[in-house]
Design a protein around this motif. Structure first.
Motif, PDB file in Angstrom:
ATOM      1  N   SER A 118      -2.059   8.016   7.603  1.00 52.73           N
ATOM      2  CA  SER A 118      -2.103   9.271   6.864  1.00 52.73           C
ATOM      3  C   SER A 118      -2.167  10.482   7.782  1.00 52.73           C
ATOM      4  CB  SER A 118      -3.322   9.277   5.928  1.00 52.73           C
ATOM      5  OG  SER A 118      -3.455  10.547   5.309  1.00 52.73           O
ATOM      6  N   PRO A 119      -1.344  11.516   7.519  1.00 51.85           N
ATOM      7  CA  PRO A 119      -1.409  12.746   8.315  1.00 51.85           C
ATOM      8  C   PRO A 119      -2.674  13.548   8.009  1.00 51.85           C
ATOM      9  CG  PRO A 119       0.140  13.004   6.510  1.00 51.85           C
ATOM     10  CD  PRO A 119      -0.268  11.558   6.520  1.00 51.85           C
ATOM     11  N   VAL A 120      -3.274  13.264   6.842  1.00 57.81           N
ATOM     12  CA  VAL A 120      -4.519  13.928   6.467  1.00 57.81           C
ATOM     13  C   VAL A 120      -5.690  13.063   6.915  1.00 57.81           C
ATOM     14  CG1 VAL A 120      -5.922  14.777   4.556  1.00 57.81           C
ATOM     15  CG2 VAL A 120      -3.434  15.009   4.464  1.00 57.81           C
ATOM     16  N   LYS A 121      -6.441  13.527   7.901  1.00 53.82           N
ATOM     17  CA  LYS A 121      -7.575  12.766   8.433  1.00 53.82           C
ATOM     18  C   LYS A 121      -8.831  13.075   7.623  1.00 53.82           C
ATOM     19  CE  LYS A 121      -4.844  11.029  11.395  1.00 53.82           C
ATOM     20  NZ  LYS A 121      -4.308   9.672  11.131  1.00 53.82           N
ATOM     21  N   LEU A 122      -8.882  12.478   6.453  1.00 51.32           N
ATOM     22  CA  LEU A 122      -9.981  12.711   5.527  1.00 51.32           C
ATOM     23  C   LEU A 122     -11.106  11.712   5.791  1.00 51.32           C
ATOM     24  CD1 LEU A 122     -10.555  14.510   2.974  1.00 51.32           C
ATOM     25  CD2 LEU A 122      -9.825  12.535   1.617  1.00 51.32           C
ATOM     26  N   TYR A 161       1.500   8.939 -13.368  1.00 48.96           N
ATOM     27  CA  TYR A 161       0.687  10.042 -13.888  1.00 48.96           C
ATOM     28  C   TYR A 161      -0.161  10.673 -12.782  1.00 48.96           C
ATOM     29  CZ  TYR A 161      -2.848  12.604 -16.505  1.00 48.96           C
ATOM     30  OH  TYR A 161      -3.685  13.591 -16.978  1.00 48.96           O
ATOM     31  N   THR A 162      -0.829   9.843 -11.985  1.00 47.22           N
ATOM     32  CA  THR A 162      -1.694  10.357 -10.919  1.00 47.22           C
ATOM     33  C   THR A 162      -0.876  11.059  -9.847  1.00 47.22           C
ATOM     34  OG1 THR A 162      -3.182   8.475 -11.305  1.00 47.22           O
ATOM     35  CG2 THR A 162      -3.544   9.761  -9.314  1.00 47.22           C
ATOM     36  N   GLU A 163       0.283  10.490  -9.528  1.00 43.39           N
ATOM     37  CA  GLU A 163       1.161  11.089  -8.509  1.00 43.39           C
ATOM     38  C   GLU A 163       1.629  12.470  -8.946  1.00 43.39           C
ATOM     39  OE1 GLU A 163       4.878  12.574  -7.599  1.00 43.39           O
ATOM     40  OE2 GLU A 163       4.914  11.046  -9.166  1.00 43.39           O
ATOM     41  N   VAL A 164       2.006  12.609 -10.218  1.00 40.50           N
ATOM     42  CA  VAL A 164       2.521  13.878 -10.730  1.00 40.50           C
ATOM     43  C   VAL A 164       1.436  14.950 -10.782  1.00 40.50           C
ATOM     44  CG1 VAL A 164       3.391  15.038 -12.816  1.00 40.50           C
ATOM     45  CG2 VAL A 164       4.415  12.892 -12.059  1.00 40.50           C
ATOM     46  N   ASN A 165       0.241  14.579 -11.221  1.00 34.76           N
ATOM     47  CA  ASN A 165      -0.797  15.563 -11.513  1.00 34.76           C
ATOM     48  C   ASN A 165      -1.812  15.806 -10.393  1.00 34.76           C
ATOM     49  OD1 ASN A 165      -0.391  16.238 -14.556  1.00 34.76           O
ATOM     50  ND2 ASN A 165      -0.230  14.011 -14.454  1.00 34.76           N
ATOM     51  N   HIS A 166      -1.946  14.860  -9.455  1.00 32.41           N
ATOM     52  CA  HIS A 166      -3.043  14.997  -8.499  1.00 32.41           C
ATOM     53  C   HIS A 166      -2.699  14.755  -7.032  1.00 32.41           C
ATOM     54  CE1 HIS A 166      -5.901  15.362 -11.811  1.00 32.41           C
ATOM     55  NE2 HIS A 166      -5.358  14.291 -12.357  1.00 32.41           N
ATOM     56  N   GLU A 185       2.164  15.828  -1.421  1.00 35.82           N
ATOM     57  CA  GLU A 185       3.002  15.079  -0.474  1.00 35.82           C
ATOM     58  C   GLU A 185       2.202  14.573   0.720  1.00 35.82           C
ATOM     59  OE1 GLU A 185       6.435  13.292   0.731  1.00 35.82           O
ATOM     60  OE2 GLU A 185       6.335  14.582  -1.036  1.00 35.82           O
ATOM     61  N   GLU A 186       1.314  15.424   1.268  1.00 39.48           N
ATOM     62  CA  GLU A 186       0.559  15.037   2.456  1.00 39.48           C
ATOM     63  C   GLU A 186      -0.563  14.042   2.158  1.00 39.48           C
ATOM     64  OE1 GLU A 186      -1.113  18.997   0.958  1.00 39.48           O
ATOM     65  OE2 GLU A 186       0.858  18.075   1.296  1.00 39.48           O
ATOM     66  N   ASN A 187      -0.894  13.873   0.865  1.00 38.77           N
ATOM     67  CA  ASN A 187      -1.973  12.954   0.495  1.00 38.77           C
ATOM     68  C   ASN A 187      -1.486  11.584   0.014  1.00 38.77           C
ATOM     69  OD1 ASN A 187      -4.350  14.414   1.055  1.00 38.77           O
ATOM     70  ND2 ASN A 187      -4.051  15.670  -0.785  1.00 38.77           N
ATOM     71  N   VAL A 188      -0.183  11.344   0.052  1.00 36.78           N
ATOM     72  CA  VAL A 188       0.370  10.084  -0.442  1.00 36.78           C
ATOM     73  C   VAL A 188      -0.220   8.890   0.299  1.00 36.78           C
ATOM     74  CG1 VAL A 188       2.464   8.664  -0.563  1.00 36.78           C
ATOM     75  CG2 VAL A 188       2.528  11.040  -1.327  1.00 36.78           C
ATOM     76  N   ILE A 197       5.717   5.447  -4.199  1.00 39.34           N
ATOM     77  CA  ILE A 197       5.143   6.744  -4.560  1.00 39.34           C
ATOM     78  C   ILE A 197       6.004   7.880  -4.027  1.00 39.34           C
ATOM     79  CG2 ILE A 197       3.157   8.275  -4.236  1.00 39.34           C
ATOM     80  CD1 ILE A 197       1.388   5.793  -4.125  1.00 39.34           C
ATOM     81  N   ARG A 198       6.496   7.729  -2.808  1.00 41.23           N
ATOM     82  CA  ARG A 198       7.358   8.768  -2.240  1.00 41.23           C
ATOM     83  C   ARG A 198       8.684   8.855  -3.007  1.00 41.23           C
ATOM     84  NH1 ARG A 198       5.315  11.178   1.989  1.00 41.23           N
ATOM     85  NH2 ARG A 198       3.681  10.164   3.234  1.00 41.23           N
ATOM     86  N   ALA A 199       9.182   7.723  -3.495  1.00 44.63           N
ATOM     87  CA  ALA A 199      10.401   7.732  -4.301  1.00 44.63           C
ATOM     88  C   ALA A 199      10.163   8.465  -5.616  1.00 44.63           C
ATOM     89  CB  ALA A 199      10.869   6.303  -4.562  1.00 44.63           C
ATOM     90  N   LEU A 200       8.952   8.303  -6.175  1.00 45.03           N
ATOM     91  CA  LEU A 200       8.613   8.984  -7.432  1.00 45.03           C
ATOM     92  C   LEU A 200       8.593  10.502  -7.265  1.00 45.03           C
ATOM     93  CD1 LEU A 200       5.776   6.642  -8.761  1.00 45.03           C
ATOM     94  CD2 LEU A 200       7.953   7.094  -9.902  1.00 45.03           C
ATOM     95  N   LYS A 201       8.463  10.973  -6.038  1.00 42.46           N
ATOM     96  CA  LYS A 201       8.407  12.407  -5.768  1.00 42.46           C
ATOM     97  C   LYS A 201       9.791  13.030  -5.575  1.00 42.46           C
ATOM     98  CE  LYS A 201       3.744  13.125  -4.085  1.00 42.46           C
ATOM     99  NZ  LYS A 201       3.510  14.109  -5.179  1.00 42.46           N
ATOM    100  N   ILE A 202      10.835  12.213  -5.627  1.00 39.25           N
ATOM    101  CA  ILE A 202      12.187  12.739  -5.459  1.00 39.25           C
ATOM    102  C   ILE A 202      12.543  13.625  -6.649  1.00 39.25           C
ATOM    103  CG2 ILE A 202      14.629  12.160  -5.239  1.00 39.25           C
ATOM    104  CD1 ILE A 202      13.780   9.505  -4.007  1.00 39.25           C
TER     105      ILE A 202
END
Length: 287
Positions: free
Chosen positions: A47-51, A165-170, A173-176, A229-234
């Protein structure tokens, strides 16, 4: 489009890995639990986000990830139970036909456009999934044994629907990656609790073979979800179309791999299913 292709290829490889589990006598559930922690570690490092892990429960997508993690481990066990009680073909069909659930939700929740030709393609895809999956004429569902296949159908559909649903609303891109990792991490925690219960009550043992199997499964399993998930963001790619292509292509590719790699025999209706699968993909993507 490349993410969808990668998701299909990697998801199909999971069936090959499960096939080798049987050949090398790997305990599937133990390997699944190990696979979840492997997938979590990969996603967390990737992940690029170091949470910080302690901050994950505070994210807006955490509740969706928690439910998905629960569904991942639950549906796996339900799939095994359905296979034992109703047969492999029934379990396979119940899980794959569930693609209709996210399709319906996609149309009504997100106002996704579906033309008559695409509807025909989706219906053909469902028929193709059934005909391709059923390989034994003797596998039948009795009137008193519909409970587990019905639960498997609903649970499998719920996973894809909630993922969308979660991908669309919450999920940004950087949190995938961290979102995907969290699903597997939660599934691991729930799975390890159940595994500890099994080890205590059934006196089972964990061996190296199961750990190696889990590592081999965890790497592609993580990326199958990541790329989906990344495909769902297309942009401009309706989920109804994406889930249909994804599901049918996995069935088609897995069947072909089984035919050439494991010399599995196909009945006439399986070949008809393969043909319908190709036609459905053409109708959905080209026409």
């Amino acid at each position: 489009m490349i993410y969808l292709v990668l998701s299909i290829l990697i998801s199909s490889s999971l069936y090959v890995i499960f096939k080798y589990f049987e050949r090398f006598k790997v305990d599937t559930f133990q390997a699944i639990v190990v696979n979840y922690i492997v997938a979590f570690v990969i996603g967390y490092l990737y992940s690029p986000v170091k949470l910080p892990i302690a901050e994950i429960p505070n994210q807006s997508w955490f509740f969706g990830a928690f439910i998905l993690g629960f569904l991942f481990i639950t549906i796996f066990n339900l799939m095994a139970l359905t296979s034992q009680r109703n047969g492999l073909s029934v379990a396979s069909v119940s899980g794959r036909m569930a693609v209709v659930i996210p399709i319906i939700f996609g149309v009504f929740l997100y106002n996704e456009s579906v033309t008559i030709i695409k509807v025909v393609g989706i219906l053909l895809a469902l028929i193709a999934v059934y005909l391709t999956s059923v390989k034994k004429s003797s596998d039948k569902i009795g009137k008193s044994s519909l409970f587990f296949p019905a639960l498997l159908f609903l649970g499998s559909g719920a996973i894809d629907t909630l993922l969308k649903y979660t991908e669309v609303n919450h999920v940004s891109e950087e949190n995938v990656s961290i979102f995907s990792a969290s699903i597997f991490g939660i599934a691991f925690i729930l799975g390890i609790l159940y595994l500890i219960f099994q080890l205590i009550t059934k006196n089972q043992k964990i061996n190296t073979r199961n750990i190696i199997g889990g590592i081999a499964l965890g790497i592609p399993n993580y990326f199958s979800i990541e790329f989906l998930i990344r495909a769902l963001k297309i942009e401009g790619f309706d989920s109804a179309i994406l889930f249909t292509i994804n599901n049918v292509s996995i069935v088609l590719l897995s069947t072909i791999v089984g035919l050439f790699l494991f010399s599995e025999k196909l009945e006439n209706r399986n070949w008809i299913g393969i043909l319908l699968a190709v036609v459905s993909i053409v109708l959905i993507t080209v026409v």
